[in-house]
Design an enzyme around this catalytic site. Structure first.
Site, PDB file in Angstrom:
ATOM      1  N   CYS A 132       0.834  -1.205   0.000  1.00  0.00           N
ATOM      2  CA  CYS A 132       0.000   0.000   0.000  1.00  0.00           C
ATOM      3  C   CYS A 132       0.871   1.259   0.000  1.00  0.00           C
ATOM      4  CB  CYS A 132      -0.927  -0.010   1.221  1.00  0.00           C
ATOM      5  SG  CYS A 132      -1.911   1.485   1.367  1.00  0.00           S
ATOM      6  N   CYS A 135      -0.468   4.125   2.171  1.00  0.00           N
ATOM      7  CA  CYS A 135      -0.256   3.955   3.617  1.00  0.00           C
ATOM      8  C   CYS A 135       1.214   4.168   3.994  1.00  0.00           C
ATOM      9  CB  CYS A 135      -0.641   2.552   4.080  1.00  0.00           C
ATOM     10  SG  CYS A 135      -2.090   1.870   3.302  1.00  0.00           S
ATOM     11  N   ASP A 136       2.130   3.630   3.206  1.00  0.00           N
ATOM     12  CA  ASP A 136       3.539   3.553   3.620  1.00  0.00           C
ATOM     13  C   ASP A 136       4.488   4.437   2.823  1.00  0.00           C
ATOM     14  OD1 ASP A 136       2.740   1.608   5.447  1.00  0.00           O
ATOM     15  OD2 ASP A 136       3.013  -0.009   3.998  1.00  0.00           O
TER      16      ASP A 136
END
Ligand code: NAP
Length: 305
Positions: A132, A135-136
């Site tokens: 992701c 997200c990261d």
């Protein structure tokens, strides 16, 4: 007894919920993971009609959820372990051990990200290996990352990462991308992106964190090491159908077979969204499937109960 049990809280499930509850049906959505499904990991959705400036997957789902709440769709975080077709009605078994009765079921359980399956992937998951970018991605500001895959997800997320990382390698096993032309063109014009084609990852290497990839050219068989700080894996999706496979007919890829009315092989059981066997898997088609499934569930209830 519910009128409609919806399994999965992504765009298909939420759309089905909105249509069913607005139609006056007693409706619950069971979502064992996170509401929103895969789209919440998308930094920007630019092809959902009505949002000409684009919208993040998270914000789009927030809108879906608010609309579902407005019509009093019940939401529940229990997972579903199996569905049953009984003489009088249907039922679903939940991860908490309870069994819920319902007149109809809409399966909208979506799909999950595939793993690459190479050495180091599991070891460095969360330590440089991610599925992701939204997200990261922030952890890799001004660093070097690799994106594995050549589909829409890989290219979209590589473009997103190119705004953060100093360099993004796209490593794809063929010399042609699977992604749509517009994404292909954008990635090829992007100065921070370098393509490594006809290449597979043999190993993800590192110490405490990822520091490189061992890759192999599939045509020349030449092996190389590429220094990277992170690797984002987008190698396709597997439909979440394990829990229905004994009752519901699936295609060769494990996706649920339906007709255009979203009807499965079991009367009163419908499927919608990415879990379904179909050619175009998008938020807009998932939402459309959900609406059709809910509408047909309503007609079925009116004719049977
Ligand atoms: P996908 O279209 O199935 O693409 C997966 C990619 O991973 C392919 O390029 C495939 O290579 C590669 N791959 C698969 N297994 C591999 C392996 N073991 N090793 C190396 N590479 C491997 O998956 P996706 O990109 O996640 O997209 C899924 C669906 O969502 C698609 O229908 C897509 O159009 C849709 N989607 C749409 C949007 C959008 O419209 N904005 C965004 C994201 C996703 P090959 O090409 O050689 O098979």
């Amino acid at each position: 007894m519910y009128d409609v049990v919806i399994i999965g809280g992504g765009p298909a499930g939420l759309s089905a919920g909105i249509y069913a509850a607005r139609g006056g049906l007693k409706t619950v959505i069971f979502e064992g993971k996170i509401f929103g499904g895969q789209i919440v990991t998308s930094y920007e959705v630019e092809n959902y009609p009505g949002f000409s400036k684009g919208i993040s997957g998270m914000d789009l789902i927030d809108n879906f959820m608010k609309q579902a709440e407005k019509f009093d769709v019940e939401t529940n975080y229990d997972g579903v372990t199996c569905i049953n077709d009984e003489i009088e009605c249907k039922s679903v078994n939940l991860t908490n051990g309870n069994c819920v009765k319902t007149k109809t079921i809409i399966i909208a359980s979506g799909a999950s990200a595939n793993k690459l399956g190479c050495p180091g992937e599991k070891k460095f998951s969360g330590k440089g290996v991610s599925y992701c970018a939204t997200c990261d991605g922030a952890f890799f500001k001004n660093k070097v990352v690799a994106v594995i895959g050549g589909g829409d997800s890989a290219i979209e997320e590589a473009l997103y990462l190119s705004n953060l990382a100093k360099k993004v390698y796209i490593i794809h096993r063929r010399d042609q991308l699977r992604a749509t032309k517009i994404l292909d063109k954008r990635a090829k014009e992007n100065k921070s992106i370098e393509f490594i084609l006809d290449t597979v990852v043999k190993e993800i290497q590192g110490d405490k964190l990822v520091n490189g990839l061992l890759v192999e050219n599939v045509k020349t068989k030449k092996k190389d090491r590429i220094d990277v700080d992170g690797v984002f894996i987008y190698v396709g999706l597997t439909p979440n159908t394990e829990f229905v496979k004994d009752l519901i007919k699936l295609d060769e890829n494990g996706c649920i077979l339906t007709n255009e009315e979203m009807e499965t092989n079991i009367e009163g059981v419908y499927a919608a969204g990415d879990v379904r066997s179909k050619s175009l898997k998008q938020v807009v088609t998932a939402a459309s499937d959900g609406a059709i499934a809910a509408n047909n569930a309503q007609k079925y209830i009116e004719s049977k109960f």
